[in-house]
Write an enzyme that holds these catalytic residues in place. Sequence first.
Site, PDB file in Angstrom:
ATOM      1  N   SER A  69      -0.497  12.026 -15.743  1.00 52.84           N
ATOM      2  CA  SER A  69      -1.712  12.059 -16.551  1.00 52.84           C
ATOM      3  C   SER A  69      -1.714  13.382 -17.293  1.00 52.84           C
ATOM      4  CB  SER A  69      -2.949  11.975 -15.639  1.00 52.84           C
ATOM      5  OG  SER A  69      -4.135  12.320 -16.341  1.00 52.84           O
TER       6      SER A  69
ATOM      7  N   ASP B 107       0.881  -1.160   0.000  1.00 46.14           N
ATOM      8  CA  ASP B 107       0.000   0.000   0.000  1.00 46.14           C
ATOM      9  C   ASP B 107       0.923   1.214   0.000  1.00 46.14           C
ATOM     10  OD1 ASP B 107      -1.643   2.143   0.537  1.00 46.14           O
ATOM     11  OD2 ASP B 107      -2.726   1.175   2.178  1.00 46.14           O
TER      12      ASP B 107
ATOM     13  N   TYR C 272      -8.257  15.124  -7.935  1.00 45.23           N
ATOM     14  CA  TYR C 272      -7.354  14.245  -8.679  1.00 45.23           C
ATOM     15  C   TYR C 272      -6.322  15.060  -9.441  1.00 45.23           C
ATOM     16  CZ  TYR C 272      -5.802  10.834 -12.168  1.00 45.23           C
ATOM     17  OH  TYR C 272      -5.034  10.039 -12.971  1.00 45.23           O
TER      18      TYR C 272
ATOM     19  N   LYS D  96      -2.163  15.261  -9.166  1.00 45.77           N
ATOM     20  CA  LYS D  96      -1.282  15.027 -10.317  1.00 45.77           C
ATOM     21  C   LYS D  96      -0.446  16.265 -10.638  1.00 45.77           C
ATOM     22  CE  LYS D  96      -2.359  10.733 -11.258  1.00 45.77           C
ATOM     23  NZ  LYS D  96      -1.355   9.645 -11.166  1.00 45.77           N
TER      24      LYS D  96
END
Length: 291
Positions: free
Chosen positions: A150, A72, A163, A167
Amino acid sequence: MTSETTEPAEPDAQEPVVIVTGTSTGIGLATAVSAAVAGWRVIATVRRPGSEQELLAAAGIAGVELDVRLLDVTDARASAALVADVVSVYGRLDAVVNNAGAGHVGTLETDTLEAIREVMEVNYFGVVNVSKPSMEPLRASRGILITVTSVGGIVGQPFNESYCAAKFAVEGLMESLHPVAAAVGVRVVVVEPGAVATSFVASVRATSDADSLAGAVYSEAFDHYIERTGTSFANAQQPQGVADVIVSAMTADAVPFRLQSSDGATAFVGAKLRDLDGSVVTGLTSTWVAP
């Protein structure tokens, strides 16, 4: 946990070693298998016990062995222990591919602070937790640190605020680290995929309705976003295409800091980097939530 019931094969001192995180499906799975086919000793991490079955099946079809470990990435101690054990067992670490991460759909007003922090823990601090202990062995091998970000690490996107924030943070970390790491012989690279063929859109639709994901006041805009995103993902890149870019970077003599995995991703990122006042990007993304 390995790809067989026996211990991993005896280490080959000449065999390059890579840790790839988040390998149970998708980009991570394709990268782990492709790197093994290319001659790397691959330590492939998965988060949940039992989630490695698809990975092992793919490795079996390709005829390669993987050293599969549970990790993890939000656990800093476990991440450091993994890196230390890999170096102890194999005597070296030549590459790290930070791929583990999790998507999140919602908006600032209706997201909980706990949800926002969780997105940062997985997508940003998870990268930090693996990368930090890896720097010393990567210095020793003059290796490479690759992080899958991304296009959402360059272009802010509706209903992806948390999100994209994570990023963006990763991109800032790695861009700042790049010259520092290069001074001690470590290459730092980010790979920026666009839409990649996964179950993302279907899972968002199945998870809940628009009201619970984005709030009733945003439901109309959210419906338009999901409709547009479904169209985008219908023509998405396959994970193998991203894996090919990653493995190519691992083996290249020289590689730029920023790599996109498709022509579409390159065009999207390029539009943002040329957009000095933000009007092009916000004009484009506004259409994603409008009728």
